[in-house]
Design an enzyme around this catalytic site. Structure first.
Site, short mmCIF file in Angstrom:
data_model
loop_
_atom_site.label_atom_id
_atom_site.label_comp_id
_atom_site.label_asym_id
_atom_site.label_seq_id
_atom_site.Cartn_x
_atom_site.Cartn_y
_atom_site.Cartn_z
N TYR A 98 -23.85 -9.86 25.06
CA TYR A 98 -23.26 -8.67 24.40
C TYR A 98 -23.74 -9.61 23.23
O TYR A 98 -22.59 -9.33 22.30
CB TYR A 98 -21.57 -8.99 24.76
CG TYR A 98 -21.32 -8.75 26.34
CD1 TYR A 98 -21.53 -7.33 27.04
CD2 TYR A 98 -21.30 -9.52 26.72
CE1 TYR A 98 -21.15 -7.02 28.09
CE2 TYR A 98 -20.72 -9.38 27.85
CZ TYR A 98 -20.63 -7.95 29.12
OH TYR A 98 -20.29 -7.66 30.08
N CYS A 110 -12.13 -9.89 21.23
CA CYS A 110 -11.88 -9.68 19.87
C CYS A 110 -10.58 -9.05 20.54
O CYS A 110 -9.44 -8.09 19.90
CB CYS A 110 -12.65 -8.46 19.51
SG CYS A 110 -13.13 -7.26 20.63
N ASP A 125 -19.93 -12.03 24.30
CA ASP A 125 -18.67 -11.70 22.54
C ASP A 125 -18.81 -10.00 23.03
O ASP A 125 -19.58 -9.39 22.66
CB ASP A 125 -19.47 -11.67 21.51
CG ASP A 125 -18.28 -11.85 20.97
OD1 ASP A 125 -17.47 -10.87 20.93
OD2 ASP A 125 -18.80 -11.77 18.92
N GLN A 141 -20.38 -7.17 11.68
CA GLN A 141 -18.84 -7.71 11.98
C GLN A 141 -18.43 -7.39 10.17
O GLN A 141 -19.12 -7.48 10.00
CB GLN A 141 -19.38 -9.17 11.82
CG GLN A 141 -18.57 -10.59 13.16
CD GLN A 141 -17.49 -9.90 13.91
OE1 GLN A 141 -16.44 -9.18 13.79
NE2 GLN A 141 -17.81 -10.41 15.50
N CYS A 156 -7.39 2.31 -0.90
CA CYS A 156 -7.21 1.79 0.32
C CYS A 156 -7.87 0.54 -0.14
O CYS A 156 -8.18 -0.32 -1.11
CB CYS A 156 -8.11 1.79 1.53
SG CYS A 156 -8.52 1.09 2.67
N CYS A 197 0.76 -1.09 -0.15
CA CYS A 197 0.05 -0.15 -0.35
C CYS A 197 1.18 1.58 0.55
O CYS A 197 1.63 1.14 0.68
CB CYS A 197 -1.37 -0.15 0.97
SG CYS A 197 -2.25 1.81 1.92
N CYS A 245 -2.97 -1.32 8.93
CA CYS A 245 -2.80 -2.64 8.22
C CYS A 245 -1.12 -2.17 8.99
O CYS A 245 -0.23 -2.52 7.72
CB CYS A 245 -2.77 -2.29 6.88
SG CYS A 245 -4.52 -2.74 6.39
N CYS A 289 -0.65 5.80 7.22
CA CYS A 289 -2.49 6.21 7.60
C CYS A 289 -2.42 5.79 9.39
O CYS A 289 -3.36 5.74 9.83
CB CYS A 289 -3.08 5.50 6.40
SG CYS A 289 -3.39 3.62 6.99
N GLU A 301 -28.23 -7.41 24.96
CA GLU A 301 -27.29 -5.81 24.16
C GLU A 301 -27.72 -4.30 25.14
O GLU A 301 -28.94 -4.59 24.71
CB GLU A 301 -27.70 -6.35 22.51
CG GLU A 301 -27.28 -5.25 21.71
CD GLU A 301 -25.38 -4.21 22.22
OE1 GLU A 301 -24.66 -3.53 22.62
OE2 GLU A 301 -24.39 -5.83 22.15
#
Length: 458
Positions: free
Chosen positions: A319, A416, A389, A290, A168, A68, A77, A74, A340
């Site tokens: 969640y 996550c 989650d 997601q 991008c 990239c 990544c 930026c 939630e």
């Protein structure tokens, strides 16, 4: 402070490489384990320092050429310079280390990471910011620019500066065509770009969403009501791309959040629809969903496989967001209950259940630490399996304490952030054993990974 000929030892926090010098921990930006480098310290904390590479003496065998043009500027990544098999291995090691080093818990079986097959253009949502004060790249000077307008990402650490993005690699390439078209139209027609300090200008944000099937949603956020310019821009977008959904919003607040703002349909449908696990889910401009749908299916497959839901089971999904896992669980369970904090997400979850003809699901909106209690348990019945989650911060201690109290036979914890997952697992360790663990790579070219564990009562 400057150091020479330092070998980078491992992958560290926030995607940096790790070095140790005279007992001091130094995180090195854009390094790779195995590099031998000269370092310049650019920041200090109590327990570690942050450094940048000033000279690369020996390249790690893990290195490759970033693809990239915006890499290193930026801020996204960050692992483009590491080959993908090594990325996956580093993430797998990190997830395992979190459980053993932070949580200090034992895992009976750890399965290999579920690696990604699609390494570029995998996201289904991108958000861009308009600014009249663009960030200058190293090879640019202010004098040579025709203007300072930009449409792209916030420069790292600078809320008031935006990097102009040409291409991008995160979302399907059509997203680049849409963003560049909007930018060029606004420049050609003298649309004012937002000033992030003075809060002036018309053009504020652009949000793009797409599905695996190729449907697109374009959302344009304006800072004020200028009917003629809004109409002309939206009409130009419609004629050029004919998206499945074209919406707009007028956000006159001082911050960019649109969760409390109204989106208006200009043309096409208001929502788009994605399919996961054989079920359909509506996605609106403000839906949480997601962002890597291909890997999300694999993540849910791991979670459902670990849960091993039986037709007589009652499943709680904590969640639950817009009810994706809840709905998948409901296809196998006697009943599934999702909880939630975001009321709009719960309303979307109810719609998603209806779309799929699921009548054995219930949804509740509320702060988990306040609603997940004895009254909830009495109303919804004894749970056989709990799927949780939580956000990156993990579960609230009150939620963990109540999980221990009700002692459901099985918990599936989808995270996550394996570091906060490990912290929570340590609190559950006296009551539960970890039977299986498996990482899933949702975000190639970054250091992020999800981790799924299944716990059973000791």
């Amino acid at each position: 402070m400057h150091y020479e000929n330092v070998e980078l030892l491992a992958a560290g926090g926030e995607g940096h490489a790790l070095a140790k010098i005279e007992g001091k921990v130094i995180f090195v930006k854009y390094g790779a384990p195995g590099d031998v480098v000269d370092l310049q310290v650019v920041g200090r904390k109590k327990k570690f320092s942050l450094a940048k590479i000033t000279k690369l003496h020996k390249e790690s065998e893990l290195r490759r050429e970033p693809f990239c043009e915006h890499y290193g500027t930026c801020g996204g990544c960050k692992w483009q310079h590491i080959d993908y098999p090594s990325q996956a291995k580093l993430k797998d090691t990190w997830a395992r280390d979190c459980l053993t080093r932070i949580g200090k818990v034992e895992v009976e079986e750890t399965l290999p990471i579920v690696a990604a097959e699609q390494l570029q253009f995998y996201r289904n949502k991108m958000e861009y910011t308009f600014s009249n004060k663009r960030w200058l790249y190293d090879n640019e000077t202010l004098e040579e620019l025709e203007h300072t307008n930009a449409l792209g990402f916030h420069a790292p650490g600078r809320f008031d500066k935006v990097l102009a993005i040409n291409k991008c690699w995160l979302q399907d390439d059509k997203g680049n065509d849409i963003r560049n078209f909007v930018y060029e139209y606004c420049i050609a027609n003298d649309y004012t770009f937002y000033d992030l300090k003075d809060h002036t200008g018309l053009m504020r944000n652009l949000m793009l969403r797409n599905t695996k099937a190729g449907d697109w949603m374009i959302n344009v956020i304006f800072a004020k009501k200028e009917d003629d310019k809004i109409e002309r821009l939206l009409k130009a977008i419609q004629e050029e791309f004919n998206p499945k959904a074209l919406n707009y919003c007028i956000n006159e607040k001082l911050n960019d959040s649109t969760f409390d703002q109204e989106f208006i349909s200009y043309s096409g449908d208001f929502e788009i629809q994605e399919e996961l696990g054989g079920l359909k889910f509506n996605i609106s401009p403000k839906s949480f969903f997601q962002t890597n749908p291909v890997q999300a299916e694999k993540l849910y497959e791991v979670a459902i496989d670990f849960a091993d839901i039986q037709p007589t089971d009652v499943v709680y999904d904590l969640y639950c967001g817009t009810g994706t896992i809840t709905c998948v669980a409901a296809t196998k369970a006697k009943k599934a209950v999702g909880v939630e904090i975001v009321e709009e997400a719960i309303e979307a979850a109810k719609v998603n259940a209806g779309i799929n003809g699921l009548t054995n699901v219930e949804f509740l909106a509320g702060d988990m630490k306040d609603v997940f209690n004895a009254a909830f348990y009495a109303e919804h019945g004894k749970s056989d399996i709990i799927i949780t989650d939580p956000p990156r911060s993990g579960m609230h201690p009150k939620v963990v304490d109540y999980l221990v109290e009700i002692a459901a036979p099985k918990i599936v914890y989808v995270s996550c952030n394996p570091a906060t997952q490990a912290r929570d697992l340590a609190m559950l360790d006296a009551k539960y054993k970890i039977v299986k663990s498996q990482a899933v790579d949702m975000f190639p070219q970054t250091h992020h990974a999800e981790n799924v564990v299944v716990l059973e009562l000791r």
